[in-house]
Design a protein around this motif. Sequence first.
Motif, PDB file in Angstrom:
ATOM      1  N   ARG A 260      44.682  43.488  52.525  1.00 47.62           N
ATOM      2  CA  ARG A 260      44.347  44.094  51.143  1.00 47.62           C
ATOM      3  C   ARG A 260      44.327  42.841  49.893  1.00 47.62           C
ATOM      4  N   ASP A 261      45.262  41.717  49.828  1.00 50.64           N
ATOM      5  CA  ASP A 261      45.269  41.008  48.968  1.00 50.64           C
ATOM      6  C   ASP A 261      43.956  40.264  49.117  1.00 50.64           C
ATOM      7  N   LEU A 262      43.331  39.869  50.237  1.00 55.64           N
ATOM      8  CA  LEU A 262      42.131  39.177  50.386  1.00 55.64           C
ATOM      9  C   LEU A 262      41.056  39.930  49.886  1.00 55.64           C
ATOM     10  N   ALA A 263      40.818  41.222  50.475  1.00 52.09           N
ATOM     11  CA  ALA A 263      39.738  42.014  50.075  1.00 52.09           C
ATOM     12  C   ALA A 263      39.512  42.065  48.520  1.00 52.09           C
ATOM     13  N   ARG A 264      40.756  42.637  47.873  1.00 47.41           N
ATOM     14  CA  ARG A 264      40.802  42.750  46.389  1.00 47.41           C
ATOM     15  C   ARG A 264      40.062  41.592  45.788  1.00 47.41           C
ATOM     16  N   HIS A 265      40.676  40.295  46.175  1.00 43.05           N
ATOM     17  CA  HIS A 265      40.413  39.093  45.353  1.00 43.05           C
ATOM     18  C   HIS A 265      38.817  38.985  45.743  1.00 43.05           C
ATOM     19  N   LEU A 266      38.348  39.043  47.037  1.00 43.16           N
ATOM     20  CA  LEU A 266      36.729  39.087  46.978  1.00 43.16           C
ATOM     21  C   LEU A 266      36.003  40.022  46.271  1.00 43.16           C
ATOM     22  N   LEU A 267      36.519  41.344  46.144  1.00 44.26           N
ATOM     23  CA  LEU A 267      35.736  42.486  45.456  1.00 44.26           C
ATOM     24  C   LEU A 267      35.696  42.505  43.998  1.00 44.26           C
ATOM     25  N   TYR A 268      36.928  42.115  43.515  1.00 44.78           N
ATOM     26  CA  TYR A 268      37.291  42.297  42.198  1.00 44.78           C
ATOM     27  C   TYR A 268      37.345  40.970  41.184  1.00 44.78           C
ATOM     28  N   ASP A 269      38.031  40.014  42.039  1.00 43.15           N
ATOM     29  CA  ASP A 269      38.044  38.610  41.245  1.00 43.15           C
ATOM     30  C   ASP A 269      36.593  37.919  41.356  1.00 43.15           C
ATOM     31  N   HIS A 270      35.996  38.296  42.517  1.00 46.51           N
ATOM     32  CA  HIS A 270      34.629  37.572  42.622  1.00 46.51           C
ATOM     33  C   HIS A 270      33.443  38.369  42.312  1.00 46.51           C
ATOM     34  N   GLY A 271      33.666  39.701  42.674  1.00 45.69           N
ATOM     35  CA  GLY A 271      32.645  40.803  42.493  1.00 45.69           C
ATOM     36  C   GLY A 271      31.695  40.655  43.454  1.00 45.69           C
ATOM     37  N   TYR A 272      32.014  40.433  44.613  1.00 41.30           N
ATOM     38  CA  TYR A 272      31.099  40.511  45.908  1.00 41.30           C
ATOM     39  C   TYR A 272      30.898  41.915  46.424  1.00 41.30           C
ATOM     40  N   ARG A 273      29.658  42.408  46.434  1.00 38.11           N
ATOM     41  CA  ARG A 273      29.166  43.753  46.631  1.00 38.11           C
ATOM     42  C   ARG A 273      28.659  44.006  48.194  1.00 38.11           C
ATOM     43  N   SER A 274      28.804  43.024  49.229  1.00 34.39           N
ATOM     44  CA  SER A 274      28.453  43.298  50.492  1.00 34.39           C
ATOM     45  C   SER A 274      29.509  42.186  51.231  1.00 34.39           C
ATOM     46  N   ILE A 275      30.149  43.043  52.257  1.00 38.42           N
ATOM     47  CA  ILE A 275      31.127  42.175  53.059  1.00 38.42           C
ATOM     48  C   ILE A 275      31.119  42.317  54.537  1.00 38.42           C
ATOM     49  N   GLY A 276      30.975  41.369  55.364  1.00 34.24           N
ATOM     50  CA  GLY A 276      31.121  41.472  56.700  1.00 34.24           C
ATOM     51  C   GLY A 276      32.542  41.082  57.158  1.00 34.24           C
ATOM     52  N   TYR A 277      32.638  41.702  58.770  1.00 34.40           N
ATOM     53  CA  TYR A 277      33.968  41.353  59.253  1.00 34.40           C
ATOM     54  C   TYR A 277      33.866  40.859  60.585  1.00 34.40           C
ATOM     55  N   ILE A 278      33.974  39.527  61.071  1.00 34.65           N
ATOM     56  CA  ILE A 278      33.850  39.064  62.235  1.00 34.65           C
ATOM     57  C   ILE A 278      35.335  39.284  63.062  1.00 34.65           C
ATOM     58  N   GLY A 279      35.355  40.246  63.864  1.00 36.67           N
ATOM     59  CA  GLY A 279      36.639  40.538  64.555  1.00 36.67           C
ATOM     60  C   GLY A 279      36.913  39.596  65.556  1.00 36.67           C
ATOM     61  N   GLY A 280      38.475  39.753  66.145  1.00 29.73           N
ATOM     62  CA  GLY A 280      38.980  39.172  67.158  1.00 29.73           C
ATOM     63  C   GLY A 280      38.599  40.005  68.369  1.00 29.73           C
ATOM     64  N   PHE A 281      39.730  39.822  69.487  1.00 32.10           N
ATOM     65  CA  PHE A 281      39.348  40.824  70.476  1.00 32.10           C
ATOM     66  C   PHE A 281      39.192  42.167  70.110  1.00 32.10           C
TER      67      PHE A 281
END
Length: 435
Positions: A260-281
């Motif tokens: 949650r902390d990481l997502a909000r940093h990317l979305l609101y502090d940096h304003g990124y509008r597209s995010i991808g997730y490379i998952g684990g197993f």
Amino acid sequence: MDAESSVNAEPTAGTSRPVRVPPHVVDITPNGSSTPGTASTPGTASTPGTASTPGTASTPGTASTPGTAGAAGAPASGLAVSMAPTIYDVARAAGVSIASVSRVLNGRRNPRPETRDRVLQAVADLGFIPDGAARALSVRLKEVAGVIIRLPWASRDPDDLFADEEDSLQFPDMINRGIAEAAQRRGFDILVRSVGLDEHDPGSRTLALARKSDGIILHDRVLDPDQVEWLGRQVPVVTMAGVATPLTANVRSDNAAGMRDLARHLLYDHGYRSIGYIGGFADSPDSIARLGTLATEVAAAGAQFMDGPQWQGNYTAGGGARVINHLLAARKALPRAIVCANDQTAIGVLYALERHGISVPGDVAVTGFDDIPVARHLHTQLTTVRQRIRELGATAFEVLYSMIDRQTPADRDVVLPTTLIRRQSCGCDADVRHA
């Protein structure tokens, strides 16, 4: 920018309320060194024996079975009946582990003179006479904790830069160090076994290790939930990715708060509008929890989210590089930020993007999860979520030890806090200080 504080996630329905350890603050200086903050001693979340001071569990002549408080065995008239002291009473009175009592009573492994004296004094004070069951228990104790890790698929291509990656799995290795350090303090050894992702019957190998151990610690999702439950009926079991059950305990990091902390940093502090997730197993509880939180935050911000089978990195650098290579080969547009399930995956992503001439963070921001040591030494320092990796291992052993010692763990679901670490790869300045 100062780091955001970790946010505690609410417990899921149907589970015991998880116990969270207070946050740990560490400053990262521009050159990557760290200054310890308020780290708690490994295993303090549920340290065996803290319920009572050694010696207070039973006074000579009035010893009672642990937890009975004198009630068990009392006749209808209300007259108290003295219970025979047990090996657990001796351990508590002497302020040592049952493993130490076992060594003294059986003359094994040359216990320290002071330990021997304390045990023998407790035996005399309590009038302890080992019966057949007590002797069997002290002889049966192996002083070994079994640890099972999950190995990723290994590349067989000799030209693959990451072909030997299974030999340097930093996250599980650091957890195992924490386990080993805590075990050594208790006079235990650890026996490590690995199982493959596609192993036909990991349960049989796990049971074989259980027969050689006093208890088992399971990394990630080594077994299915019903197999874990069955194993918990054979030996004490602590999982490190999953949920606690009436028979097993679980130790984990606060994945939801960290992501949650990481997502909000990317979305609101940096304003990124597209995010991808490379998952684990695909079946990893940690990866699933991180994915769920990230997807929720991205949707709440009205941004675009990318994931799916083609975004599966399996917690490896090789897997992360292959995801990027396949997406670009298929002429897929990359998101503005790529969030990886762990740091090792992010290392592979950084490598592949550089090979394709894509700038980080100028064209694509990249983040990890774990904060393994190499993350701060990369050419583009990695923004990540720090876990208390060695403390996870130490705490898992302490919880397991309390179960081996026939104590009920103070908490069956122990949650350690996470901390957002902002570095260059997300777009933060290189000289910013982080918590």
